[in-house]
Scaffold this active site. Structure first.
Site, PDB file in Angstrom:
ATOM      1  N   LYS A 160       1.012  -1.375   0.001  1.00 16.79           N
ATOM      2  CA  LYS A 160      -0.122   0.109  -0.061  1.00 16.79           C
ATOM      3  C   LYS A 160       0.811   1.248  -0.068  1.00 16.79           C
ATOM      4  CE  LYS A 160      -4.001  -1.974   0.454  1.00 16.79           C
ATOM      5  NZ  LYS A 160      -5.188  -1.803  -0.739  1.00 16.79           N
ATOM      6  N   ASP A 189      -0.328  -0.265  -4.529  1.00 13.73           N
ATOM      7  CA  ASP A 189      -1.630   0.202  -4.164  1.00 13.73           C
ATOM      8  C   ASP A 189      -1.980   1.473  -3.601  1.00 13.73           C
ATOM      9  OD1 ASP A 189      -4.248   0.277  -4.442  1.00 13.73           O
ATOM     10  OD2 ASP A 189      -4.779  -1.376  -3.284  1.00 13.73           O
ATOM     11  N   GLU A 223      -2.036   0.770  -8.749  1.00 20.49           N
ATOM     12  CA  GLU A 223      -3.441   0.467  -8.601  1.00 20.49           C
ATOM     13  C   GLU A 223      -4.004   1.820  -8.306  1.00 20.49           C
ATOM     14  OE1 GLU A 223      -4.085  -3.453  -7.174  1.00 20.49           O
ATOM     15  OE2 GLU A 223      -5.864  -2.622  -6.213  1.00 20.49           O
ATOM     16  N   ASP A 248      -9.132   0.501  -9.445  1.00 22.21           N
ATOM     17  CA  ASP A 248      -9.773  -0.574  -8.930  1.00 22.21           C
ATOM     18  C   ASP A 248     -10.990   0.149  -7.930  1.00 22.21           C
ATOM     19  OD1 ASP A 248     -10.148  -2.538  -6.835  1.00 22.21           O
ATOM     20  OD2 ASP A 248      -8.507  -2.072  -5.405  1.00 22.21           O
ATOM     21  N   LYS A 272     -13.320  -7.015  -7.712  1.00 22.28           N
ATOM     22  CA  LYS A 272     -13.738  -7.732  -6.453  1.00 22.28           C
ATOM     23  C   LYS A 272     -14.949  -8.306  -6.568  1.00 22.28           C
ATOM     24  CE  LYS A 272     -11.058  -4.482  -3.478  1.00 22.28           C
ATOM     25  NZ  LYS A 272     -10.171  -4.310  -4.292  1.00 22.28           N
TER      26      LYS A 272
HETATM   27 MG    MG Z   1      -6.968  -1.627  -4.603  1.00 21.41          MG
END
Ligand code: MG
Length: 344
Positions: A160, A189, A223, A248, A272
Site C-alpha cells: 500500500k 496500491d 493500482e 480498482d 472484487k
Molecule cells: Mg486496491
C-alpha cells in the site's frame, strides 16, 4: 435447485489480526452476512454478503435491511431482481443460488445441524500460492514480512502506498525493491490517495527502475493512483508511462466497470467479485469485452471466497496473480465460524 427456497441469514464479525491500513484509514473488524438457501428437497446453498461501503458498495446496514424485509421463502425472481444499489447482496444471493456447496442431508436433524463449509476443497483447477498475490502490511512493516510470505510460496506482493509522506514511502520502496528476490512481482496500491504530481513521480520512478535494467524485479502495476473523480487524468497517465495502471475503486461495481470501459479504459481492471454485483452479468461483460482483469478479495470468509475464486478461474485472461493472499490477516476460520449457526 427448484424454484422456491427457504431463506435464512446470520450477521458475522471477524477481527483482523492486525489493523488493515490503507489510504481510506484503518480497518479492524470485518462485518458481513452469511446466508443459506434450502430448496424443497433439502439441498443447501451458502452465500455471503461482504460489503465495503467506503469502497462503493452498500453499507452493512442496507444489506441487513434488505435481508430483513425479505419473506422467509424466496424465489429466483427475487434473487435475480436485486437492485444495482445493493451489489454485495446481488453477489451473495446469486452465488448462494449457483453454489456448488449443496449437500443433501439424510434427515431433518442433520439439516438442523448443517454448518457452512469452513475449508476450501479445491472446486476447480485453482492456482497454488505462486499465482496468488500476497498483501504486505503498509509502511516499513513490509520489509519484515515479505520473507515469511515468500517462504509460503508467494511470488507476487502488493504494497500500500499513499499512506505516509511520499518521501518516506519512496525510501522504504527503495529498500524493498533491493531486498525482494529476483523474479518477484510487486504491485503498488495507492487506493486513490496520490496527487497528480505524486502519481507522476511514482510512475516515473517505476519506469526508471526498468530502464536501468539492473533489477529483475517487476513492478506489475500501480493500482488506483488518483481518486475516482480523476478518471481522465488516469487515462492520460496510462498512456504517458510504461508502468501499467490498474483501476480498482473506479470500477468497484459493474456499472462503473462498464462506464470506464466505455470511456476508453484499456488498462487493467481490478475486480472484487464480492462487491461488484451480479456474477451472471459480470460473466457476460468479461466474456464480451475480454478485459485484462485482476481478481481480488474483499476480506470475505471461505464462503464468498469460493464463489469469487470460481469466477476468477473462469474469467481471468492474462494469467495474473489473484489478490486473495490475505489469510495472514485473520485467525483460522474454524474458531468462530462453527458457532454462527448453532441456534438453527
Ligand atoms: Mg486496491
Amino acid at each position: 435447485m427448484t424454484n422456491d427456497y427457504r431463506f435464512e441469514f446470520r450477521p458475522y464479525q471477524r477481527r483482523f489480526l492486525r489493523s488493515l491500513t490503507t489510504n481510506h484509514g484503518n480497518w479492524n473488524i470485518r462485518e458481513g452476512i452469511i446466508l443459506r438457501l434450502t430448496d424443497e428437497s433439502g439441498k443447501l446453498g451458502w452465500g455471503e454478503i461482504a460489503p465495503i461501503s467506503w469502497f462503493g458498495s452498500e453499507t452493512l446496514e442496507q444489506a441487513l435491511d434488505f435481508c430483513r424485509q425479505l419473506p422467509r421463502e424466496i424465489t429466483d425472481e427475487i434473487i435475480f431482481s436485486i437492485p444495482d444499489e445493493l451489489p454485495a447482496c446481488q453477489f451473495g444471493f446469486e452465488s448462494a443460488w449457483e453454489s456448488e456447496l449443496f449437500s443433501m442431508p439424510n434427515d431433518a436433524s442433520s439439516l438442523k445441524s448443517a454448518k457452512p463449509p469452513t475449508r476450501l476443497a479445491p472446486p476447480c483447477p485453482m492456482p497454488h500460492t505462486q499465482s496468488y498475490s500476497a498483501l504486505l502490511p503498509a509502511g516499513e512493516a513490509a520489509l519484515n514480512q515479505w520473507e515469511t510470505l515468500w517462504q509460503h510460496g508467494y511470488r507476487t506482493f502488493k504494497w500500500k502506498i499513499g499512506v505516509d509522506a511520499i518521501a518516506d514511502e519512496l525510501k522504504i520502496f527503495e529498500l524493498l525493491i533491493h531486498t525482494l528476490p529476483a523474479f518477484t512481482k510487486l504491485r503498488l496500491d495507492a487506493n486513490g490517495g496520490l496527487s497528480y504530481e505524486e502519481a507522476n513521480l511514482w510512475l516515473w520512478t517505476c519506469d526508471n527502475l526498468k530502464v536501468n535494467g539492473e533489477l529483475a524485479l517487476e513492478i506489475e502495476f500501480i493500482e488506483q493512483p488518483l481518486p475516482v473523480e480523476q478518471f481522465q487524468q488516469m487515462l492520460e497517465l496510462s498512456t504517458s508511462y510504461e508502468t501499467a495502471i490498474a483501476l480498482d475503486e473506479s470500477v468497484a461495481t459493474l456499472g462503473q466497470l462498464a462506464a470506464c470501459h466505455q470511456q476508453g479504459w484499456r488498462g487493467i481492471f481490478v475486480i472484487k467479485p464480492g462487491i461488484v454485483g451480479s456474477p451472471s452479468r459480470l460473466r457476460k461483460f468479461c466474456q464480451q469485452h475480454k478485459i485484462d482483469a485482476v481478481f481480488s478479495s474483499v476480506f470475505e470468509t471461505a464462503i464468498a471466497r469460493l464463489a469469487a475464486l470460481k469466477l476468477a478461474a473462469e474469467l481471468s485472461q492474462n494469467n495474473r496473480a489473484i489478490g486473495f493472499g490475505i489469510d495472514h490477516f485473520f485467525e483460522q476460520e474454524e474458531t468462530w465460524f462453527e458457532s454462527l449457526w448453532n441456534d438453527l
